[in-house]
Design a protein around this motif. Structure first.
Motif, PDB file in Angstrom:
ATOM      1  N   SER A   1       0.745  -6.942   5.682  1.00  0.00           N
ATOM      2  CA  SER A   1       0.900  -5.665   4.665  1.00  0.00           C
ATOM      3  C   SER A   1       2.208  -4.916   4.925  1.00  0.00           C
ATOM      4  CB  SER A   1      -0.281  -4.878   4.868  1.00  0.00           C
ATOM      5  OG  SER A   1      -1.550  -5.502   4.321  1.00  0.00           O
TER       6      SER A   1
ATOM      7  N   TYR B   1      -2.759  -1.377  -3.045  1.00  0.00           N
ATOM      8  CA  TYR B   1      -3.518  -0.128  -2.862  1.00  0.00           C
ATOM      9  C   TYR B   1      -2.834   1.160  -2.904  1.00  0.00           C
ATOM     10  CZ  TYR B   1      -6.926   2.422   0.104  1.00  0.00           C
ATOM     11  OH  TYR B   1      -7.939   3.419   0.343  1.00  0.00           O
TER      12      TYR B   1
ATOM     13  N   ILE C   1       3.134  -1.011   4.317  1.00  0.00           N
ATOM     14  CA  ILE C   1       2.693   0.086   3.740  1.00  0.00           C
ATOM     15  C   ILE C   1       3.739   1.251   3.576  1.00  0.00           C
ATOM     16  CG2 ILE C   1       1.237   1.797   4.763  1.00  0.00           C
ATOM     17  CD1 ILE C   1      -0.452  -0.318   6.215  1.00  0.00           C
TER      18      ILE C   1
ATOM     19  N   HIS D   1      -3.591   5.206  -2.396  1.00  0.00           N
ATOM     20  CA  HIS D   1      -4.461   6.264  -1.767  1.00  0.00           C
ATOM     21  C   HIS D   1      -3.743   7.674  -1.578  1.00  0.00           C
ATOM     22  CE1 HIS D   1      -7.815   8.072   0.286  1.00  0.00           C
ATOM     23  NE2 HIS D   1      -6.977   8.468   1.267  1.00  0.00           N
TER      24      HIS D   1
ATOM     25  N   ASN E   1      -6.629  -5.578   6.342  1.00  0.00           N
ATOM     26  CA  ASN E   1      -5.623  -6.218   5.458  1.00  0.00           C
ATOM     27  C   ASN E   1      -4.398  -6.527   6.331  1.00  0.00           C
ATOM     28  OD1 ASN E   1      -6.102  -5.498   2.439  1.00  0.00           O
ATOM     29  ND2 ASN E   1      -6.449  -3.706   3.453  1.00  0.00           N
TER      30      ASN E   1
ATOM     31  N   TYR F   1      -6.421   6.423   7.905  1.00  0.00           N
ATOM     32  CA  TYR F   1      -6.193   5.235   6.573  1.00  0.00           C
ATOM     33  C   TYR F   1      -5.381   4.254   6.882  1.00  0.00           C
ATOM     34  CZ  TYR F   1      -8.864   8.427   3.526  1.00  0.00           C
ATOM     35  OH  TYR F   1      -9.827   9.418   2.945  1.00  0.00           O
TER      36      TYR F   1
ATOM     37  N   ALA G   1       0.898  -1.405   0.025  1.00  0.00           N
ATOM     38  CA  ALA G   1       0.039   0.056  -0.025  1.00  0.00           C
ATOM     39  C   ALA G   1       0.916   1.355   0.065  1.00  0.00           C
ATOM     40  CB  ALA G   1      -0.791   0.102   1.216  1.00  0.00           C
TER      41      ALA G   1
ATOM     42  N   TYR H   1      -6.637   0.503   6.915  1.00  0.00           N
ATOM     43  CA  TYR H   1      -6.123  -0.623   6.217  1.00  0.00           C
ATOM     44  C   TYR H   1      -5.538  -1.571   6.795  1.00  0.00           C
ATOM     45  CZ  TYR H   1      -3.311  -2.677   2.504  1.00  0.00           C
ATOM     46  OH  TYR H   1      -2.955  -3.408   1.613  1.00  0.00           O
TER      47      TYR H   1
END
Length: 178
Positions: free
Chosen positions: A153, A120, A155, A122, A150, A142, A95, A146
């Motif tokens: 992950s 993802y 990020i 954003h 999920n 966010y 992400a 997330y």
């Protein structure tokens, strides 16, 4: 090999020196929640900027570069796999969350080709130019949402922080210099 970490959250904060964060320097009480909850995360400390520009520093971080790669005349950092490709190869969902840019416009030398390895992506569809003071709080929300949806992950989160235009990053009623 099994994953060493359930989630990896890499937060980039432009223009804030990590030595002033309480999690890196006990002299300061600037991150009380994080300082009290060190059992919840692993802090690898601060990373020195590669350049004095956030765009070039970010492309070095995303491209897995180091100071030894300078000058990058062959544009290795733009041609080799990025950190998202490595994270996907390690079995993570990926992400990219940004509070610094908006309207799905790429920043930090990113291109549409970077999206191949990002599950993802954003950015806010718009930011009220009169009040960007809550951009980082919205970003935190966010990230939390997330992570709830999920598991497993990686990020990459870019804070608005103290980035220009600086006057949009703090409440006008707190403005000391008019």
């Amino acid at each position: 090999l099994p994953k060493k970490y359930q989630n990896i959250v890499w937060i980039l904060d432009c223009s804030v020196n990590g030595k002033y964060l309480g999690i890196n320097n006990k002299q300061f009480n600037t991150t009380p929640f994080l300082s009290e909850n060190t059992h919840m995360y692993i802090n690898h400390g601060t990373i020195a900027s590669i350049t004095n520009c956030s765009a070039t520093t970010n492309i070095f971080l995303m491209g897995m570069g180091a100071k030894e790669n300078l000058p990058d005349f062959d544009e290795r950092l733009l041609k080799n796999p990025n950190i998202f490709a490595y994270a996907k190869n390690a079995g993570f969902k990926t992400a990219y969350l940004s509070a610094q840019s908006q309207n799905l416009q790429f920043q930090n030398y990113m291109t549409k080709y970077d999206l191949v390895d990002i599950d993802y992506f954003h950015q806010p569809t718009s930011i009220d130019e009169k009040d960007n003071t809550s951009a980082d709080e919205l970003l935190a929300g966010y990230i939390i949402n997330y992570l709830h949806e999920n598991e497993g992950s990686f990020i990459y989160a870019v804070k608005s922080g103290s980035h220009f235009p600086w006057q949009n990053n703090y409440p006008q009623n707190e403005d000391l210099f008019q």
